[in-house]
Design an enzyme around this catalytic site. Structure first.
Site, short mmCIF file in Angstrom:
data_model
loop_
_atom_site.label_atom_id
_atom_site.label_comp_id
_atom_site.label_asym_id
_atom_site.label_seq_id
_atom_site.Cartn_x
_atom_site.Cartn_y
_atom_site.Cartn_z
N ARG A 1 0.96 -1.17 0.07
CA ARG A 1 0.05 -0.07 -0.23
C ARG A 1 1.00 1.41 -0.12
NH1 ARG A 1 -3.67 -2.49 -1.65
NH2 ARG A 1 -5.66 -2.94 -0.97
N HIS B 1 -1.78 1.03 -9.67
CA HIS B 1 -2.29 0.08 -8.77
C HIS B 1 -2.98 -1.02 -9.52
CE1 HIS B 1 -4.51 -0.39 -4.46
NE2 HIS B 1 -4.15 -1.60 -5.16
P1 NAP Z 1 -1.99 -12.11 4.06
O1 NAP Z 1 -2.21 -13.44 3.69
O2 NAP Z 1 -2.70 -11.44 5.10
O3 NAP Z 1 -0.28 -12.11 4.26
C1 NAP Z 1 0.15 -10.87 5.02
C2 NAP Z 1 1.76 -11.04 5.39
O4 NAP Z 1 1.94 -10.10 5.87
C3 NAP Z 1 1.79 -12.49 6.50
O5 NAP Z 1 2.95 -13.00 6.10
C4 NAP Z 1 2.13 -11.63 7.69
O6 NAP Z 1 2.73 -12.17 8.81
C5 NAP Z 1 2.73 -10.22 7.24
N1 NAP Z 1 2.63 -9.40 8.21
C6 NAP Z 1 1.49 -8.70 8.75
N2 NAP Z 1 2.04 -7.66 9.79
C7 NAP Z 1 3.45 -7.97 9.60
C8 NAP Z 1 4.38 -7.01 10.63
N3 NAP Z 1 3.81 -6.29 11.40
N4 NAP Z 1 5.50 -7.49 10.57
C9 NAP Z 1 5.88 -8.38 9.87
N5 NAP Z 1 5.16 -9.18 8.77
C10 NAP Z 1 3.90 -8.79 9.01
O7 NAP Z 1 -2.00 -10.84 2.86
P2 NAP Z 1 -2.05 -11.25 1.19
O8 NAP Z 1 -3.39 -11.66 0.75
O9 NAP Z 1 -0.55 -11.93 1.06
O10 NAP Z 1 -1.86 -9.49 0.63
C11 NAP Z 1 -0.86 -8.78 1.13
C12 NAP Z 1 -1.28 -7.32 0.91
O11 NAP Z 1 -1.09 -7.00 -0.61
C13 NAP Z 1 -2.60 -6.66 1.09
O12 NAP Z 1 -2.99 -6.57 2.05
C14 NAP Z 1 -2.73 -5.71 0.07
O13 NAP Z 1 -2.35 -4.60 0.76
C15 NAP Z 1 -1.62 -5.82 -0.96
N6 NAP Z 1 -1.92 -6.12 -2.51
C16 NAP Z 1 -1.74 -5.16 -3.22
C17 NAP Z 1 -2.31 -5.34 -4.70
C18 NAP Z 1 -1.77 -4.56 -5.86
O14 NAP Z 1 -2.54 -4.66 -6.85
N7 NAP Z 1 -0.92 -3.76 -5.64
C19 NAP Z 1 -2.98 -6.51 -4.82
C20 NAP Z 1 -3.43 -7.42 -4.01
C21 NAP Z 1 -2.96 -7.22 -2.66
P3 NAP Z 1 2.11 -13.74 9.47
O15 NAP Z 1 2.34 -14.67 8.09
O16 NAP Z 1 3.01 -14.03 10.43
O17 NAP Z 1 0.79 -13.54 9.84
C1 GLV Z 2 -5.66 -4.73 -4.26
O1 GLV Z 2 -4.94 -3.74 -3.93
C2 GLV Z 2 -6.03 -5.66 -3.39
O2 GLV Z 2 -6.10 -5.33 -2.05
O3 GLV Z 2 -6.53 -6.81 -3.84
#
Ligand code: NAP
Ligand code: GLV
Length: 309
Positions: A224, A272
């Protein structure tokens, strides 16, 4: 009992038929034709106006169209007692891995330098670096980060990951928690941010973080915009502490026309689009989540609001 689809950017002509196909026994409504709010049991949403979800009296659960849920947690009237499920679906994961691999290769193969050289008609062969000599570090090893590191390992990069709880992933040096962060950063030539936005992670891409990377490191931010302190990035690029950056997300979106990031020669900007939820595969995931919730279970992607993701 109905499922409400509400988004200003996702196309209902793709979503509504996909949802109806995946949930043949449920009425699916697009938000302009919401009907009686009392009928809505599930709301599948992206950036609903604050207070909107609270206006649905019989809501059983909130489903996010995206992986991030920061578009919901900012709502002071969010019904926090209802299950909140973020998007976990193979299309979104595949798209993000594609983008992270593409941008990692872009920086690894010094494409910004070659682009500049092309403009000068400069035919110089830059020294190659073997992938196993390039250290890529991914912050966030969740649904998206774990898949991305797996692909990067297949490409024979030297891959590390950092998360809150410690992981055990084949071929990946796994670091966890604040105590491990300096060691993780010290060994990272290309830093990828795939963290959720929480109180703990806001502003994590700052001057102190950049100073701990090897000089000339690259940044790829796909988490983000609020993860990044833009002024610190610009200073790190100017000083040479960072070589270059790819930014897909920004504090203000669309990125304002007067942002220095647009024209910075060492910055790649995308609007994005690193990854987007794919209606067909996502509708199947939504159907599975609703069926699990109806059985009293906890679907994948259920958010723990106390930790913020
Ligand atoms: P997720 O499955 O919830 O994974 C989050 C990861 O971050 C987990 O490994 C978590 O650790 C780690 N984490 C959270 N807080 C932390 C901290 N304080 N210190 C260290 N590690 C931490 O989320 P996801 O589905 O992979 O998605 C991640 C993010 O990608 C979304 O929240 C969104 O902001 C972004 N995103 C962006 C796009 C885009 O187009 N740019 C698209 C989709 C998503 P644990 O495993 O230990 O819980
Ligand atoms: C996109 O940014 C998502 O959170 O899926």
């Amino acid at each position: 009992m109905a499922l409400l689809f509400k988004s200003d950017i996702d196309r209902p002509d793709a979503w509504i038929p996909a949802l109806r196909h995946a949930l043949p026994d449920m009425e699916v409504r697009d938000w302009p034709d919401r009907g009686d709010p009392a009928d809505i049991a599930y709301a599948l949403v992206w950036k609903p106006p604050h207070g909107y979800l609270k206006s649905l009296p019989n809501l059983k659960a909130i489903l996010s169209i995206g992986a991030g849920i920061d578009h919901l947690t900012g709502d002071p009237e969010l019904p926090r007692d209802k299950p909140l499920v973020r998007m976990v679906e193979p299309g979104l994961t595949a798209g993000m891995t594609e983008y992270v691999v593409m941008q990692s290769l872009f920086h690894h193969r010094r494409m910004l330098d070659y682009r500049d050289m092309q403009a000068r008609k400069d035919w110089t062969e830059l020294q190659p670096v073997a992938p196993w000599q390039r250290r890529i570090g991914v912050m966030g090893l969740g649904e998206l980060g774990a898949d991305a590191v797996e692909r990067l390992v297949h490409l024979r990069f030297d891959v590390a990951g950092w998360s809150r709880s410690r992981k055990n992933l084949p071929g990946v040096a796994c670091f966890a928690g604040a105590a491990d962060l300096p060691t993780f950063l010290k060994r990272t030539d290309i830093l990828v941010c795939l963290l959720p936005l929480t109180e703990e992670t806001e502003g994590i891409l700052n001057a102190e973080t950049f100073a701990q990377l090897p000089r000339g490191a690259c940044l790829i931010n796909v988490g983000r915009g609020e993860h990044l302190v833009e002024a610190d990035l610009l200073a790190a690029l100017d000083s040479g502490q960072l070589d270059s950056a790819t930014l897909d997300v920004f504090r203000t979106e669309p990125l304002p026309a007067d942002s220095p990031l647009w024209a910075h020669p060492r910055v790649v900007v995308t609007p994005h689009v690193a990854s987007m939820t794919i209606p067909q595969t996502a509708a199947e995931a939504v159907a599975r989540a609703i069926h699990t919730l109806e059985r009293g279970g906890t679907p994948p992607g259920t958010v723990d609001l106390s930790r913020g993701y």
